[in-house]
Design a protein around this motif. Structure first.
Motif, PDB file in Angstrom:
ATOM      1  N   GLU A  71       0.835  -1.204   0.000  1.00 28.61           N
ATOM      2  CA  GLU A  71       0.000   0.000   0.000  1.00 28.61           C
ATOM      3  C   GLU A  71       0.870   1.255   0.000  1.00 28.61           C
ATOM      4  O   GLU A  71       0.567   2.247  -0.678  1.00 28.61           O
ATOM      5  CB  GLU A  71      -0.931  -0.005   1.205  1.00 28.61           C
ATOM      6  N   ARG A  72       1.963   1.197   0.734  1.00 26.62           N
ATOM      7  CA  ARG A  72       2.869   2.337   0.795  1.00 26.62           C
ATOM      8  C   ARG A  72       3.530   2.582  -0.564  1.00 26.62           C
ATOM      9  O   ARG A  72       3.690   3.723  -1.004  1.00 26.62           O
ATOM     10  CB  ARG A  72       3.933   2.077   1.862  1.00 26.62           C
ATOM     11  N   LEU A  73       3.899   1.496  -1.242  1.00 27.86           N
ATOM     12  CA  LEU A  73       4.473   1.611  -2.585  1.00 27.86           C
ATOM     13  C   LEU A  73       3.468   2.206  -3.566  1.00 27.86           C
ATOM     14  O   LEU A  73       3.812   3.064  -4.379  1.00 27.86           O
ATOM     15  CB  LEU A  73       4.941   0.247  -3.084  1.00 27.86           C
ATOM     16  N   ALA A  74       2.220   1.735  -3.474  1.00 26.23           N
ATOM     17  CA  ALA A  74       1.182   2.241  -4.378  1.00 26.23           C
ATOM     18  C   ALA A  74       0.952   3.735  -4.175  1.00 26.23           C
ATOM     19  O   ALA A  74       0.813   4.498  -5.138  1.00 26.23           O
ATOM     20  CB  ALA A  74      -0.116   1.467  -4.174  1.00 26.23           C
ATOM     21  N   MET A  75       0.941   4.168  -2.920  1.00 27.14           N
ATOM     22  CA  MET A  75       0.740   5.588  -2.626  1.00 27.14           C
ATOM     23  C   MET A  75       1.940   6.415  -3.104  1.00 27.14           C
ATOM     24  O   MET A  75       1.773   7.506  -3.660  1.00 27.14           O
ATOM     25  CB  MET A  75       0.519   5.786  -1.124  1.00 27.14           C
ATOM     26  N   ALA A  76       3.142   5.870  -2.905  1.00 27.01           N
ATOM     27  CA  ALA A  76       4.345   6.583  -3.339  1.00 27.01           C
ATOM     28  C   ALA A  76       4.395   6.677  -4.859  1.00 27.01           C
ATOM     29  O   ALA A  76       4.868   7.683  -5.414  1.00 27.01           O
ATOM     30  CB  ALA A  76       5.593   5.879  -2.810  1.00 27.01           C
ATOM     31  N   TRP A  77       3.901   5.641  -5.528  1.00 28.11           N
ATOM     32  CA  TRP A  77       3.858   5.659  -6.994  1.00 28.11           C
ATOM     33  C   TRP A  77       2.909   6.742  -7.495  1.00 28.11           C
ATOM     34  O   TRP A  77       3.235   7.467  -8.446  1.00 28.11           O
ATOM     35  CB  TRP A  77       3.439   4.294  -7.530  1.00 28.11           C
ATOM     36  N   GLN A  78       1.769   6.871  -6.855  1.00 27.00           N
ATOM     37  CA  GLN A  78       0.820   7.899  -7.264  1.00 27.00           C
ATOM     38  C   GLN A  78       1.412   9.299  -7.095  1.00 27.00           C
ATOM     39  O   GLN A  78       1.121  10.205  -7.891  1.00 27.00           O
ATOM     40  CB  GLN A  78      -0.474   7.775  -6.446  1.00 27.00           C
ATOM     41  N   ALA A  79       2.237   9.472  -6.078  1.00 29.28           N
ATOM     42  CA  ALA A  79       2.821  10.784  -5.798  1.00 29.28           C
ATOM     43  C   ALA A  79       4.140  11.021  -6.534  1.00 29.28           C
ATOM     44  O   ALA A  79       4.637  12.153  -6.552  1.00 29.28           O
ATOM     45  CB  ALA A  79       3.056  10.931  -4.294  1.00 29.28           C
ATOM     46  N   ALA A  80       4.701   9.972  -7.138  1.00 30.85           N
ATOM     47  CA  ALA A  80       6.031  10.075  -7.735  1.00 30.85           C
ATOM     48  C   ALA A  80       6.039  10.997  -8.950  1.00 30.85           C
ATOM     49  O   ALA A  80       5.251  10.825  -9.883  1.00 30.85           O
ATOM     50  CB  ALA A  80       6.533   8.686  -8.130  1.00 30.85           C
ATOM     51  N   GLU A  81       6.926  11.968  -8.939  1.00 30.95           N
ATOM     52  CA  GLU A  81       7.149  12.837 -10.086  1.00 30.95           C
ATOM     53  C   GLU A  81       8.341  12.306 -10.882  1.00 30.95           C
ATOM     54  O   GLU A  81       9.274  11.746 -10.308  1.00 30.95           O
ATOM     55  CB  GLU A  81       7.431  14.265  -9.618  1.00 30.95           C
ATOM     56  N   PRO A  82       8.323  12.469 -12.206  1.00 33.97           N
ATOM     57  CA  PRO A  82       9.462  12.006 -13.006  1.00 33.97           C
ATOM     58  C   PRO A  82      10.774  12.627 -12.532  1.00 33.97           C
ATOM     59  O   PRO A  82      10.849  13.833 -12.294  1.00 33.97           O
ATOM     60  CB  PRO A  82       9.102  12.481 -14.425  1.00 33.97           C
ATOM     61  N   LEU A  83      11.788  11.777 -12.366  1.00 37.87           N
ATOM     62  CA  LEU A  83      13.093  12.236 -11.901  1.00 37.87           C
ATOM     63  C   LEU A  83      14.023  12.365 -13.107  1.00 37.87           C
ATOM     64  O   LEU A  83      14.498  11.363 -13.644  1.00 37.87           O
ATOM     65  CB  LEU A  83      13.672  11.240 -10.891  1.00 37.87           C
TER      66      LEU A  83
END
Length: 219
Positions: A71-83
């Protein structure tokens, strides 16, 4: 689960694989790099290794509840901006065709393009390094022109030499060392990609770029 959601699968008891939804492209890969940096700061994560459109996450110890981490990975993915990693650009001199490019004729037959056209198309882009893997020093590249995409070989090559420049499906790459391959080899380069005496030992890193420079064409 819908097609737009990420996919998570266990790899034994010590790691999991996070697979991003959608097509493989540079924007998605940059979000994978961003997710890797975020996940590596978590105390339960030992290492986060970017792959092509995916992320390998190993644990410091097996979690009691896997759902919390997924769940934490899924939330972080939704918030992830292209690096946008600002890497180095490497020019690789390539001799196309001849003994070093034994499958050029197969690429010609599949694409209906001439050798000169294939070489011109293949050597035009700056190929971003998406990830490292397969064997030490090998890099997965993005950005190949779909006009020269060629299916992988039905019968793999048992021993492809290091420096072989090949096409496999919609991707191109360079073998970092001798080994088996199912890709179509169209040329060769003398660049050295892995040296255990260096830190890091791999020459290329995610965010770097490769330009194939035409050193010769053997018909």
């Amino acid at each position: 689960m819908t097609a737009a959601e990420p996919r998570v699968s266990l790899l034994g008891t010590s790691a999991l694989l996070f697979e991003a939804p959608g097509e493989t492209d540079l924007r998605t890969q940059r979000r994978i790099w961003s997710l890797a940096r975020e996940a590596e700061t978590w105390p339960e994560v030992c290492e986060a290794v970017p792959g092509v459109n995916n992320l390998l996450v190993s644990f410091t110890k097996p979690p009691r509840r896997l759902s919390g981490l997924t769940e934490r990975l899924a939330m972080a993915w939704q918030a992830a901006e292209p690096l946008p990693l600002a890497g180095r650009i490497f020019e690789l001199p390539v001799v196309y065709g001849g003994d070093g490019g034994p499958h050029m004729a197969d690429v010609v037959a599949h694409t209906k393009l001439s050798v000169d056209e294939i070489v011109a198309i293949h050597s035009e882009p700056v190929y971003p390094v998406y990830a490292l893997g397969s064997h030490p020093g090998y890099c997965y590249l993005g950005g190949m022109d779909p006009r020269i995409a060629t299916p992988r070989r039905k019968v793999p090559i048992v021993r492809l030499p290091g420096g072989a420049v090949s096409i496999g499906g919609a991707q191109t790459g360079v073998s970092a060392s001798d080994g088996p391959s199912g890709w179509n080899t169209i040329g060769t380069t003398s660049m050295r990609f892995f040296d255990v005496t260096l830190d890091p030992p791999a020459l290329l890193q995610p965010g770097d770029g490769i330009v194939f420079k035409v050193a010769g064409i053997i018909r």
